[in-house]
Scaffold this motif. Structure first.
Motif, PDB file in Angstrom:
ATOM      1  N   GLN A  31      18.124 -22.439  19.563  1.00  0.00           N
ATOM      2  CA  GLN A  31      17.728 -24.206  18.988  1.00  0.00           C
ATOM      3  C   GLN A  31      18.428 -24.418  17.948  1.00  0.00           C
ATOM      4  N   PRO A  32      19.305 -24.772  17.638  1.00  0.00           N
ATOM      5  CA  PRO A  32      20.693 -24.669  17.787  1.00  0.00           C
ATOM      6  C   PRO A  32      20.922 -23.945  18.054  1.00  0.00           C
ATOM      7  N   LYS A  33      22.202 -22.854  17.984  1.00  0.00           N
ATOM      8  CA  LYS A  33      22.594 -21.620  17.687  1.00  0.00           C
ATOM      9  C   LYS A  33      22.708 -21.237  16.508  1.00  0.00           C
ATOM     10  N   ILE A  34      23.677 -22.505  16.467  1.00  0.00           N
ATOM     11  CA  ILE A  34      23.857 -22.250  14.369  1.00  0.00           C
ATOM     12  C   ILE A  34      23.060 -23.332  14.565  1.00  0.00           C
ATOM     13  N   VAL A  35      23.371 -22.859  12.309  1.00  0.00           N
ATOM     14  CA  VAL A  35      23.055 -24.089  11.434  1.00  0.00           C
ATOM     15  C   VAL A  35      23.475 -23.858   9.860  1.00  0.00           C
ATOM     16  N   LEU A  36      24.196 -25.150   9.679  1.00  0.00           N
ATOM     17  CA  LEU A  36      24.404 -24.641   8.062  1.00  0.00           C
ATOM     18  C   LEU A  36      23.578 -25.237   7.208  1.00  0.00           C
ATOM     19  N   VAL A  37      23.737 -24.628   6.400  1.00  0.00           N
ATOM     20  CA  VAL A  37      22.718 -25.742   5.286  1.00  0.00           C
ATOM     21  C   VAL A  37      23.181 -25.084   4.413  1.00  0.00           C
ATOM     22  N   ILE A  38      23.230 -26.240   3.527  1.00  0.00           N
ATOM     23  CA  ILE A  38      23.973 -26.994   2.423  1.00  0.00           C
ATOM     24  C   ILE A  38      22.851 -26.731   1.110  1.00  0.00           C
ATOM     25  N   PRO A  39      22.657 -26.542  -0.157  1.00  0.00           N
ATOM     26  CA  PRO A  39      21.520 -27.021  -0.920  1.00  0.00           C
ATOM     27  C   PRO A  39      21.756 -27.978  -1.967  1.00  0.00           C
ATOM     28  N   ALA A  40      21.327 -27.407  -2.160  1.00  0.00           N
ATOM     29  CA  ALA A  40      20.918 -29.281  -3.059  1.00  0.00           C
ATOM     30  C   ALA A  40      22.022 -29.612  -4.140  1.00  0.00           C
ATOM     31  N   ASP A  41      22.376 -27.980  -4.630  1.00  0.00           N
ATOM     32  CA  ASP A  41      23.160 -28.087  -5.863  1.00  0.00           C
ATOM     33  C   ASP A  41      24.310 -28.180  -5.718  1.00  0.00           C
ATOM     34  N   TYR A  42      25.010 -28.575  -3.803  1.00  0.00           N
ATOM     35  CA  TYR A  42      26.051 -27.393  -4.294  1.00  0.00           C
ATOM     36  C   TYR A  42      27.577 -29.064  -4.644  1.00  0.00           C
ATOM     37  N   GLY A  43      26.832 -29.977  -4.329  1.00  0.00           N
ATOM     38  CA  GLY A  43      27.596 -30.649  -4.844  1.00  0.00           C
ATOM     39  C   GLY A  43      28.125 -30.608  -6.627  1.00  0.00           C
ATOM     40  N   GLU A  44      27.135 -29.990  -7.780  1.00  0.00           N
ATOM     41  CA  GLU A  44      27.258 -29.785  -8.915  1.00  0.00           C
ATOM     42  C   GLU A  44      28.167 -28.726  -8.875  1.00  0.00           C
ATOM     43  N   GLN A  45      28.280 -27.683  -8.595  1.00  0.00           N
ATOM     44  CA  GLN A  45      28.817 -26.581  -8.572  1.00  0.00           C
ATOM     45  C   GLN A  45      30.106 -26.841  -8.165  1.00  0.00           C
ATOM     46  N   LEU A  46      30.325 -27.137  -7.248  1.00  0.00           N
ATOM     47  CA  LEU A  46      31.845 -27.809  -6.492  1.00  0.00           C
ATOM     48  C   LEU A  46      32.615 -28.355  -7.452  1.00  0.00           C
ATOM     49  N   SER A  47      31.968 -29.569  -8.181  1.00  0.00           N
ATOM     50  CA  SER A  47      32.978 -30.676  -9.459  1.00  0.00           C
ATOM     51  C   SER A  47      32.682 -29.767 -10.833  1.00  0.00           C
TER      52      SER A  47
END
Lengths: 392, 247
Positions: A98-114
């Motif tokens: 419930q649900p079968k899959i969960v994708l967790v995006i951390p708060a620093d995602y945008g920071e790391q990417l840029s």
């Protein structure tokens, strides 16, 4: 008329009068296999079709941290479902599907990417659930696709040809034909065909042996000036007639039943026309005397109809064993294997359904091996009937 | 004519038949009388070759009976315990099956069946499934079936079991008629009155042995008793010391 023909005729005639035998041999057996099988096919095909649609259902936590990624994933077929409120609840929720899959995006995602550093996301999935595992793999492929696209954009921004990071490119070419793909599913068919042959002859065999003894009609029969070998021959013949008829009816039902299975929707042809059905019947025909001898032998040992019936449950499983073994071990037809009854019929059926020609030696080995065992078991039945203990 | 000569048969540790000798002549009704478990059915089975004797021999019209030799049984008709009909077949079909196994066919077979149905007063039920038959009707069909090939010798195992008075009377009439036609009839029973009413010859068996034989009158004289029942009990007592548990 020879006595063995008189006996065979009477056993057939009497069984046609017996509603239970008639129902089991000529109606239930020929219907059960095809109906079960079509149901299985429907189910499998429906699943396959669903899998082919590139939709993935997953819950997303921290979606606000990666709006671009989410837009892209949703464009590629991600369907968002409600996710747990915090990451600490995710593991338990996924275990409960419930649900079968969960994708967790951390708060620093945008920071790391840029910053041009690897941005990590977490994918929670229970791989012991095969549905969830497949969906998880699909989501991973989508994520990998997004990563590759982003990497290519970065390289281009720095004036580098993105193809430099693709030293090897794989092109998968599927060589399976529609018929060979359907074969994996139709493999079960051979078992159903052998089963209906056995079930078709079962009640007649019991009635003609254990049933005859239980009714007390065996004793006057043995007192007749007819050799016991002739009695056995007639009973075997009658059982064969019923087994062969049941097999033929089952093949006809299969042809009809498979019309209702949407094999075309996945581009497969079941390839089961009247001609193939006839070929199937002929290649399975040597199994008929074997089935008759096996059924009569077991039923002759039993003291009562009921006892014989309970023995038969085991007998019906015997032909599955070699087939199951072959399917699990992925065996291919060799001359040694083609001499094994039931397994060889399975191979012949598979070849016919794949539209392959059957090599003559394979055919001969199958017929020879099966008839040899049939003769051996028949000889055992005759020996048993010659013994005075037959009366019990 | 049916002959038993020192027949013996053992099943495991049980000596079912020890020593049985007698002759059932043509034109006579011979009764095999004995308490339950005395070896009557086993003796009959040895006579029609459903079993092979350990020693001794059985003969039909002088020819030795054996399991393997089917031809000897040609002149034999058998009604086993409980008739043993095929319930999904009609009376006529049951009889026809045996007729065909005897090599009869076509019009002669059909007229023979009609004749038998008439003799045994089965005309009305001839084409009905045997499933709904009374015990008496089943026994009659069984007898008709045993007679389809006009055998010289007829063996019946407890034919009166489960029959009502009327059925028994008509069965007796049938058997007397067959005897008068010169057939050899051998039947087993544990009912004294049955044997007294019908038999020309009596063979009394106890514990697998013949303990007395002769005509009913001769048996009465030899035992010095008033009824056949007393003679029967006396014969068994003399042979075994006690009849407790046997009757």
């Amino acid at each position: 008329m020879k006595p063995w023909l008189v006996v065979a005729w009477k056993e057939i005639f009497e069984s046609l009068r017996d509603r239970r035998t008639l129902l089991t041999s000529l109606i239930i057996a020929p219907l059960l296999g095809p109906v079960l099988f079509s149901g299985m096919m429907q189910f499998t095909l429906a699943k396959e079709n669903k899998d082919h649609e590139q939709r993935v259902e997953a819950g997303v936590l921290g979606a606000d941290h990666a709006p671009q990624l989410l837009l892209w994933l949703q464009a590629q077929g991600l369907k968002r479902v409600p996710a747990p409120a915090t990451e600490s609840l995710v593991t338990a929720a996924v275990r409960n599907s419930q649900p079968k899959i969960v994708l967790v995006i951390p708060a620093d995602y945008g920071e790391q990417l840029s910053a041009g550093k690897p941005a990590s996301v977490k994918l929670y999935v229970d791989t012991s659930d095969s549905d969830a595992r497949r969906a998880g793999e699909r989501l991973q492929r989508l994520l990998a696709g997004y990563a590759a696209q982003t990497a290519a954009l970065r390289l281009m921004a720095r004036g580098i040809d993105p193809s430099i990071i693709q030293p090897v490119v794989t092109d998968e070419i599927d060589v399976s034909t529609p018929a060979s793909r359907a074969q994996a599913l139709l493999g079960v068919l051979s078992y159903f065909l052998l089963l209906s042959t056995l079930v078709g002859g079962m009640y007649l065999a019991i009635d003609a042996t254990a049933g005859e003894r239980e009714r007390g009609s065996l004793e006057p029969l043995l007192a007749l000036p007819v050799s016991r070998d002739a009695l056995v021959a007639g009973k075997l013949l009658a059982t064969m007639v019923f087994a062969a008829a049941s097999l033929l009816l089952t093949l006809v039902t299969f042809i009809v039943a498979l019309r209702f299975v949407p094999l075309e929707s996945i581009g497969m042809s079941a390839n089961l026309g009247p001609l193939v059905a006839l070929q199937l019947w002929l290649s399975l025909l040597p199994f008929v005397p074997l089935a008759a001898a096996l059924l009569t032998l077991i039923a002759s040992f039993a003291r009562s109809f009921r006892e014989a019936q309970s023995w038969m449950t085991g007998v019906l499983l015997i032909p599955t064993l070699p087939i199951m073994l072959a399917v699990v071990a992925g065996l291919k037809p060799t001359s040694a294997l083609m001499a094994i009854p039931s397994l060889s019929q399975h191979f012949l059926v598979s070849r016919l359904l794949r539209d392959e020609a059957i090599p003559l030696p394979e055919m001969l080995l199958s017929v020879g091996g099966t008839l040899t065992l049939a003769a051996l078991l028949s000889a055992l039945v005759v020996a048993l009937w010659r013994h005075e203990k037959l009366l019990g | 004519m049916i002959e038993a000569e020192h027949l013996a048969k053992r099943f495991g540790t049980v000596q079912a038949v020890r020593d049985v000798s007698f002759t059932a002549p043509d034109g006579r009704i011979t009764g095999l009388l004995g308490p339950n478990g005395a070896g009557k059915s086993t003796t009959l089975r040895l006579l029609y070759a459903a079993l092979q004797p350990d020693s001794g021999e059985a003969r039909i019209d002088g020819a030795r009976v054996s399991l393997a030799d089917a031809a000897v049984r040609q002149s034999l008709g058998v009604l086993p315990h409980g008739a043993g009909l095929y319930l999904h077949l009609s009376a006529r079909e049951n009889i026809r099956y045996y007729g065909r196994l005897h090599g009869l066919r076509g019009a002669p077979l059909e007229s023979r069946i009609s004749e038998l149905l008439e003799i045994l007063e089965l005309g009305e039920v001839g084409n009905r499934k045997s499933q709904g038959f009374s015990q008496g009707q089943k026994v009659k069909v069984g007898i008709a079936r045993a007679l389809v090939h006009q055998p010289r010798n007829l063996v019946l195992d407890e034919p009166t079991n489960g029959l009502d008075v009327m059925a028994i009377r008509s069965l007796r009439t049938t058997l007397r008629r067959l005897r008068d036609a010169g057939h050899c009839i051998l039947f087993s029973s544990h009912v004294m009155q049955e044997v007294a009413a019908l038999c020309d010859e009596v063979v009394i068996i106890a514990r697998g042995e013949v303990v007395a034989r002769g005509t009913p009158t001769a048996l009465l004289q030899a035992a010095g008793t008033a009824t056949l029942e007393d003679a029967f009990v006396k014969a068994i007592e003399n042979a075994a010391g006690s009849v407790e548990g046997l009757l």
